[in-house]
Design a protein around this motif. Structure first.
Motif, PDB file in Angstrom:
ATOM      1  N   ASP A 182       0.896  -1.160  -0.233  1.00 60.32           N
ATOM      2  CA  ASP A 182      -0.231   0.266  -0.187  1.00 60.32           C
ATOM      3  C   ASP A 182       1.135   1.588   0.117  1.00 60.32           C
ATOM      4  O   ASP A 182       1.683   1.748   0.761  1.00 60.32           O
ATOM      5  N   LEU A 183       0.384   2.350  -0.606  1.00 63.28           N
ATOM      6  CA  LEU A 183       1.706   3.268  -1.022  1.00 63.28           C
ATOM      7  C   LEU A 183       1.159   4.310  -0.062  1.00 63.28           C
ATOM      8  O   LEU A 183       1.973   4.767   0.973  1.00 63.28           O
ATOM      9  N   ALA A 184       0.220   4.231   0.885  1.00 58.11           N
ATOM     10  CA  ALA A 184       0.384   5.228   1.765  1.00 58.11           C
ATOM     11  C   ALA A 184       0.893   4.307   3.482  1.00 58.11           C
ATOM     12  O   ALA A 184       1.600   5.591   4.067  1.00 58.11           O
ATOM     13  N   GLY A 185       0.789   3.212   3.712  1.00 56.94           N
ATOM     14  CA  GLY A 185       1.742   2.558   4.357  1.00 56.94           C
ATOM     15  C   GLY A 185       2.873   2.679   4.447  1.00 56.94           C
ATOM     16  O   GLY A 185       4.241   2.715   4.851  1.00 56.94           O
ATOM     17  N   VAL A 186       3.072   3.257   2.630  1.00 56.30           N
ATOM     18  CA  VAL A 186       5.473   2.907   2.494  1.00 56.30           C
ATOM     19  C   VAL A 186       5.158   4.567   2.993  1.00 56.30           C
ATOM     20  O   VAL A 186       5.925   4.885   3.382  1.00 56.30           O
ATOM     21  N   LEU A 187       4.590   5.440   2.506  1.00 60.71           N
ATOM     22  CA  LEU A 187       5.008   6.886   2.791  1.00 60.71           C
ATOM     23  C   LEU A 187       4.568   7.548   4.324  1.00 60.71           C
ATOM     24  O   LEU A 187       5.284   8.429   4.420  1.00 60.71           O
ATOM     25  N   ALA A 188       4.377   6.634   5.004  1.00 56.32           N
ATOM     26  CA  ALA A 188       3.647   6.780   6.756  1.00 56.32           C
ATOM     27  C   ALA A 188       5.079   7.486   7.246  1.00 56.32           C
ATOM     28  O   ALA A 188       4.767   8.263   7.783  1.00 56.32           O
ATOM     29  N   PRO A 189       6.094   7.456   7.298  1.00 56.02           N
ATOM     30  CA  PRO A 189       7.254   7.648   7.644  1.00 56.02           C
ATOM     31  C   PRO A 189       7.572   8.909   7.104  1.00 56.02           C
ATOM     32  O   PRO A 189       8.529   9.786   7.536  1.00 56.02           O
ATOM     33  N   LEU A 190       7.110   9.374   6.187  1.00 61.80           N
ATOM     34  CA  LEU A 190       7.351  10.885   5.718  1.00 61.80           C
ATOM     35  C   LEU A 190       6.552  11.964   6.161  1.00 61.80           C
ATOM     36  O   LEU A 190       7.059  13.321   6.637  1.00 61.80           O
ATOM     37  N   GLU A 191       5.527  11.570   6.042  1.00 60.00           N
ATOM     38  CA  GLU A 191       4.157  11.746   6.636  1.00 60.00           C
ATOM     39  C   GLU A 191       4.366  12.264   8.370  1.00 60.00           C
ATOM     40  O   GLU A 191       4.337  13.244   8.796  1.00 60.00           O
ATOM     41  N   ARG A 192       5.282  11.177   9.172  1.00 56.13           N
ATOM     42  CA  ARG A 192       4.887  11.525  10.279  1.00 56.13           C
ATOM     43  C   ARG A 192       6.491  12.698  10.436  1.00 56.13           C
ATOM     44  O   ARG A 192       6.046  13.311  11.117  1.00 56.13           O
ATOM     45  N   ARG A 193       7.122  13.289   9.481  1.00 58.24           N
ATOM     46  CA  ARG A 193       8.213  14.038   9.500  1.00 58.24           C
ATOM     47  C   ARG A 193       7.200  15.688   9.464  1.00 58.24           C
ATOM     48  O   ARG A 193       7.374  16.363  10.826  1.00 58.24           O
TER      49      ARG A 193
END
Length: 117
Positions: A99-110
């Protein structure tokens, strides 16, 4: 006087058969994150690479630097590890998934900030 508008998607260049590309919803998700990272002062430039095996979005803190993060779409890994990968500046795989959203999660947390109540 008539004005002609050229759409950005689909790309103005021909896509060869078998070439891996991001679809509109994937690009919307990635560019939304990119816009927020630019607004926060983390990123200033990006690059797209479409190949036969993978499509890569690279984000740069400055135009002359190495990419700080790369989002890679590899459909050949769809059934195994997942077609999405987040690659860090050193080239290590930070996150992989289906899932793209799960992969982008570490960047979203920043982007999240602690709010005092």
């Amino acid at each position: 006087m008539s004005v002609s508008v050229t759409p950005l998607f689909p790309p103005p260049f021909p896509i060869s058969p078998g070439q891996v590309v991001f679809d509109r919803t994937e690009m919307d998700r990635i560019m939304g994150l990119y816009g927020r990272m630019v607004a926060a002062g983390h990123w200033r430039d990006y690059a797209l690479d479409f190949g036969q095996e993978a499509a890569v979005f690279s984000a740069f803190p400055r135009a002359s630097d190495r990419p700080e993060a790369q989002v890679v779409k590899r459909p050949a890994l769809r059934r195994a590890q997942g077609q999405w990968a987040l690659i860090g500046e050193a080239g290590a795989v930070l996150k992989r998934g289906h899932d793209l959203a799960g992969v982008l999660a570490p960047l979203e947390r920043r982007l999240m900030k602690l709010v005092e109540t």
